[in-house]
Design an enzyme around this catalytic site. Structure first.
Site, PDB file in Angstrom:
ATOM      1  CB  THR A  21      -0.942   0.000   1.223  1.00 53.43           C
ATOM      2  OG1 THR A  21      -1.752   1.177   1.178  1.00 53.43           O
ATOM      3  CG2 THR A  21      -0.191  -0.033   2.538  1.00 53.43           C
ATOM      4  CG  HIS A  67       5.168 -10.966  17.026  1.00 48.53           C
ATOM      5  ND1 HIS A  67       6.167 -11.858  16.698  1.00 48.53           N
ATOM      6  CD2 HIS A  67       5.722 -10.102  17.924  1.00 48.53           C
ATOM      7  CE1 HIS A  67       7.270 -11.556  17.361  1.00 48.53           C
ATOM      8  NE2 HIS A  67       7.031 -10.489  18.105  1.00 48.53           N
TER       9      HIS A  67
END
Length: 413
Positions: free
Chosen positions: A332, A384
């Protein structure tokens, strides 16, 4: 008579909202002709008629939510102009009804009465009994602690004297709370915007999202673009932009850190050995992420063409569902709007997204000297749960090294 139904669109799409009817009752339709535009969670889709004939009835209105497989219109296949002959008898019926309406003078009072009773909380049985006995629910004394009118309240009110009929005028002051501040504009969220809002919140609640940052000196990329600008346009019929460099660099980094090209499925990690890169595009209806398929097998020119074509289709609302499905990693570019730094949100079920930003000339130490260089901050948001900080930082460092020495991208294939 044949029923037009909402067709199967994609596995993840089970319903949509009717954005616009392209045909109206009485119109002739051909088999395969578009009759309505359906707004789904991802794109607007034009639905065709599987039958030829006259469209006689619409079973859903604009704005209605319809399910896949639901009947939405009726087509008469028997012949032409079937809807037209029905117009005359309908006109006579309307005439008769209008004459009856003129004769029944109390009708406006009934409408006002119904309007006032609709705001009263009452059980269905109590409403039915009140209608039968001609009792105004707003005038019925309530014994329920929650304020709901029950059957026994209506029965008790039916035995009370008639003077209480003057009570219907009491609801008039209730109009005050409904008064809206003319400085506030209420806009209904589009289906796509509702979906975007829902998924962004869902990602933040489900993923262990973290963002790491770095910066890159784009001097070498800008010099390369400048030197090959004319020849690239001549050979590829498109401009050499920044996106092809970033796409190629991202693919090289993903090959080195494959968990960023994976997704979580239950207790399993699905590592993908293909590179379908999503490119975020801003439209009036919201952000969409069309996908450049097998980007690792494409040249700089092919990537630039694909991105340009997808961006035009997105802004013209012409993206197909196949343009949006899948995707293994997303890029993006908030820099097009002047963003200096941001933390992009993951495009689930992907576990990585790269945020590009605006290019700014900044003083940078080059050896013992200070030079003004075109610098860009890079942001990598990652999940994560399967991607550790070491891999995320290594990914951005690899990206930085490749973009500061873009000739390496040619060696990456």
């Amino acid at each position: 008579m044949a029923e037009v139904k909402v067709p199967e669109l994609a596995e993840s799409i089970t319903e949509g909202a009717i954005a616009q009817w392209l045909k109206q009752p009485g119109d002739q339709v051909e088999k395969g002709e578009y009759i309505l535009e359906l707004e789904t969670d991802k794109v607007n889709v034009e639905i065709i008629s599987d039958y030829a004939g006259t469209l006689t009835e619409l079973l859903a209105e604009e704005g209605d939510t319809v399910l896949v497989g639901q009947s939405i219109a009726i087509v008469d296949e028997s012949g032409k102009g079937t809807a037209a002959p029905q117009a005359a008898p309908k006109a006579e019926e309307v005439k008769e009804e209008s004459l009856k309406a003129e004769q029944s003078i109390p009708a406006p009072e009934v409408q006002q009465e119904e309007k006032s009773t609709s705001t009263v909380i009452a059980s269905p049985a109590a409403r039915k009994l009140a209608r039968e006995k001609g009792i105004d629910l707003s005038a019925v004394p309530v014994t329920d602690p929650l304020g709901r009118v029950r059957v026994q309240d209506v029965e008790a009110a039916s035995a009370a004297p008639a003077p209480k009929a003057a009570a219907p005028q009491a609801p008039a002051p209730k109009a005050a709370p409904a008064k809206q501040d003319d400085r506030v504009e209420i806009i209904k969220m589009s289906r796509r915007r509702q979906t975007i809002a829902k998924r962004l919140v869902q990602v933040q609640s489900e993923a262990a999202m973290l963002t790491t940052f770095n910066e890159v000196d784009l001097s070498a990329v800008m010099d390369l673009r400048k030197r090959h600008k004319e020849s690239f346009i001549k050979n590829n019929d498109t401009k050499l932009g920044f996106m092809s460099f970033f796409t190629k660099a991202v693919i090289a980094a993903l090959k080195k850190y494959p968990l960023l090209n994976a997704e979580i499925n239950g207790n399993e990690i699905h590592k993908k050995n293909f590179y379908d890169i999503g490119v975020a595009v801003s439209t009036d209806e919201g952000l969409v992420v069309p996908v450049v398929r097998d980007a690792d097998r494409k040249s700089f020119g092919e990537i630039e063409k694909d991105i340009a074509d997808l961006a035009v289709k997105a802004r013209n609302n012409k993206l197909a569902l196949s343009d949006l499905s899948g995707g293994t990693f997303t890029i993006t570019n908030g820099g097009t709007f002047g963003s200096l730094l941001s933390t992009p949100i993951l495009n689930a079920p992907q576990v990585g997204i790269l945020g590009m930003h605006t290019i700014k000339m900044r003083p940078i130490a080059v050896g013992d000297a200070i030079e003004n260089r075109p610098m860009m901050y890079l942001a990598l948001s990652y999940d994560h749960r399967i991607v550790d900080g070491k891999e995320a930082v290594g990914f951005l460092v690899t990206l930085k090294d490749l973009l500061e020495d873009p000739e390496q991208l040619l060696l990456q294939g």
